[in-house]
Scaffold this motif. Structure first.
Motif, PDB file in Angstrom:
ATOM      1  N   HIS A 198      33.373  44.429  44.868  1.00  0.00           N
ATOM      2  CA  HIS A 198      34.426  43.418  44.782  1.00  0.00           C
ATOM      3  C   HIS A 198      35.792  44.030  45.016  1.00  0.00           C
ATOM      4  N   LEU A 199      36.693  43.195  45.505  1.00  0.00           N
ATOM      5  CA  LEU A 199      38.028  43.618  45.924  1.00  0.00           C
ATOM      6  C   LEU A 199      38.880  43.904  44.697  1.00  0.00           C
ATOM      7  N   LYS A 200      39.282  45.138  44.527  1.00  0.00           N
ATOM      8  CA  LYS A 200      40.071  45.527  43.361  1.00  0.00           C
ATOM      9  C   LYS A 200      41.469  44.903  43.451  1.00  0.00           C
ATOM     10  N   GLY A 201      41.834  44.223  42.383  1.00  0.00           N
ATOM     11  CA  GLY A 201      43.130  43.541  42.367  1.00  0.00           C
ATOM     12  C   GLY A 201      43.129  42.194  43.049  1.00  0.00           C
ATOM     13  N   GLY A 202      42.001  41.834  43.652  1.00  0.00           N
ATOM     14  CA  GLY A 202      41.871  40.524  44.262  1.00  0.00           C
ATOM     15  C   GLY A 202      42.723  40.318  45.509  1.00  0.00           C
ATOM     16  N   ILE A 203      42.787  39.058  45.918  1.00  0.00           N
ATOM     17  CA  ILE A 203      43.540  38.685  47.119  1.00  0.00           C
ATOM     18  C   ILE A 203      45.011  39.063  46.971  1.00  0.00           C
ATOM     19  N   LEU A 204      45.549  38.896  45.775  1.00  0.00           N
ATOM     20  CA  LEU A 204      46.971  39.174  45.577  1.00  0.00           C
ATOM     21  C   LEU A 204      47.302  40.625  45.900  1.00  0.00           C
ATOM     22  N   LYS A 205      46.451  41.538  45.471  1.00  0.00           N
ATOM     23  CA  LYS A 205      46.709  42.946  45.752  1.00  0.00           C
ATOM     24  C   LYS A 205      46.538  43.244  47.239  1.00  0.00           C
ATOM     25  N   TYR A 206      45.563  42.606  47.867  1.00  0.00           N
ATOM     26  CA  TYR A 206      45.350  42.776  49.307  1.00  0.00           C
ATOM     27  C   TYR A 206      46.578  42.301  50.080  1.00  0.00           C
ATOM     28  N   LEU A 207      47.092  41.113  49.744  1.00  0.00           N
ATOM     29  CA  LEU A 207      48.253  40.580  50.451  1.00  0.00           C
ATOM     30  C   LEU A 207      49.499  41.427  50.211  1.00  0.00           C
ATOM     31  N   GLU A 208      49.549  42.087  49.068  1.00  0.00           N
ATOM     32  CA  GLU A 208      50.671  42.962  48.771  1.00  0.00           C
ATOM     33  C   GLU A 208      50.585  44.269  49.554  1.00  0.00           C
TER      34      GLU A 208
END
Length: 309
Positions: A198-208
């Motif tokens: 799973h994506l660590k930090g979720g979508i928000l961290k990815y977009l950041e």
């Protein structure tokens, strides 16, 4: 500019009710607003305020039992995206309805945003969006499977009905900030699924972290505050909200004939009866007169406090 902090932490609170009042008073004393959920399994929520106010609340949370390792994600807002400060007691900090799920015991493999693209484009990987259908509708990763769930509670039943589709695949899951994946990956492991990521930090961290030029994200990311959606660099998106059904609306959706501000949109035009719409129209009139905000804070002096411990 105000700071918005999204956070969650799984720990064991022996008496969540005893934590509620002091946490709410700390937030209100520093002008912080938003929603924080407390349960025996931990804490979850999003808050907004000045840098000093957010730091004070985060320091309070980190001092709670088992929360010294709290992590959070920050973004900015031009205006306060919440009407009140609410601290609520819940059975779960994110409701899956599976009593044996415990992310403290085991979760899937964390994948840093920088490594996410390589994982989800691998031919032996199935990518699953664990968010609700209205969130997925305005943005997701290219090629991700949309379970079409209206609630996170629906995810286990969806998986049981569709597990055969993913036989022999590695499973990569993602959500807004990471909390749903803590539970969903723990649950998949309990179902015998071996390779779960799973994506660590979720979508928000990815977009950041991931520049738009390198991104596999398409659309915008729904957030549960007055900004409604965010884009790359955690900039506010173009979506608004239908204040009848709480679904996100693009500007062109608000031009459709079904849309009536505060009353209905093309998504919910068939979901409410005339009595409901009459209530919604009266609420909209109060908003227009400046007596009410949709977040629930009454602006007329003395009517209601923006803090509700």
């Amino acid at each position: 500019m105000l700071t918005v902090a999204a956070l969650y932490h799984f720990t064991r609170f022996a008496d969540p009710a005893a934590l509620k009042g002091p946490l709410a008073r700390t937030a209100c004393a520093h002008g912080v607003r938003g929603t924080l959920l407390l349960a025996a399994e931990g804490i979850n929520g999003t808050i907004a305020g000045t840098r000093r106010g957010i730091d004070a609340v985060l320091a309070h949370i980190r001092a709670l039992p088992g929360c010294a390792g709290l992590e959070w994600k920050e973004s900015a807002a031009d205006a306060m995206p919440f009407g009140k400060m609410k601290v609520r007691l819940k059975r779960e900090i994110v409701t899956m309805g599976q009593p044996d799920v415990d992310p403290r015991a085991s979760v899937g493999h964390y994948v840093e945003p920088a490594d996410w693209n390589a994982l989800i484009t691998a031919p032996d990987v199935a990518v699953i969006d664990t968010r609700n259908d209205y969130e997925v509708a305005i943005g997701s990763f290219a090629g991700a499977v949309d379970p079409g769930t209206r609630s996170f509670r629906d995810f286990p039943a969806w998986w049981r009905a569709n597990a055969d589709r993913f036989a022999g695949k590695r499973i990569a899951m993602f959500c807004t900030g990471g909390i749903r994946c803590e539970k969903s990956t723990n649950w998949l492991l309990s179902q015998g699924v071996g390779d779960v990521f799973h994506l660590k930090g979720g979508i928000l961290k990815y977009l950041e972290d991931v520049p738009a030029r390198d991104s596999l994200w398409q659309g915008e990311c729904f957030v549960f505050d007055g900004r409604v959606s965010l884009t790359h660099g955690l900039q506010q998106g173009r979506h608004g909200l239908c204040h009848a059904c709480r679904r996100p609306l693009a500007p062109e959706d608000r031009e459709r004939p079904e849309y009536e501000e505060g009353v209905c949109c093309h998504c919910c035009v068939g979901e409410y009866d005339e009595a409901d719409r009459a209530r919604f129209r009266e609420r909209q009139r109060q908003v227009a007169r400046g007596e009410l905000k949709f977040e629930g804070i009454v602006l007329s002096p003395g009517r209601e406090s923006p803090c509700t411990p």
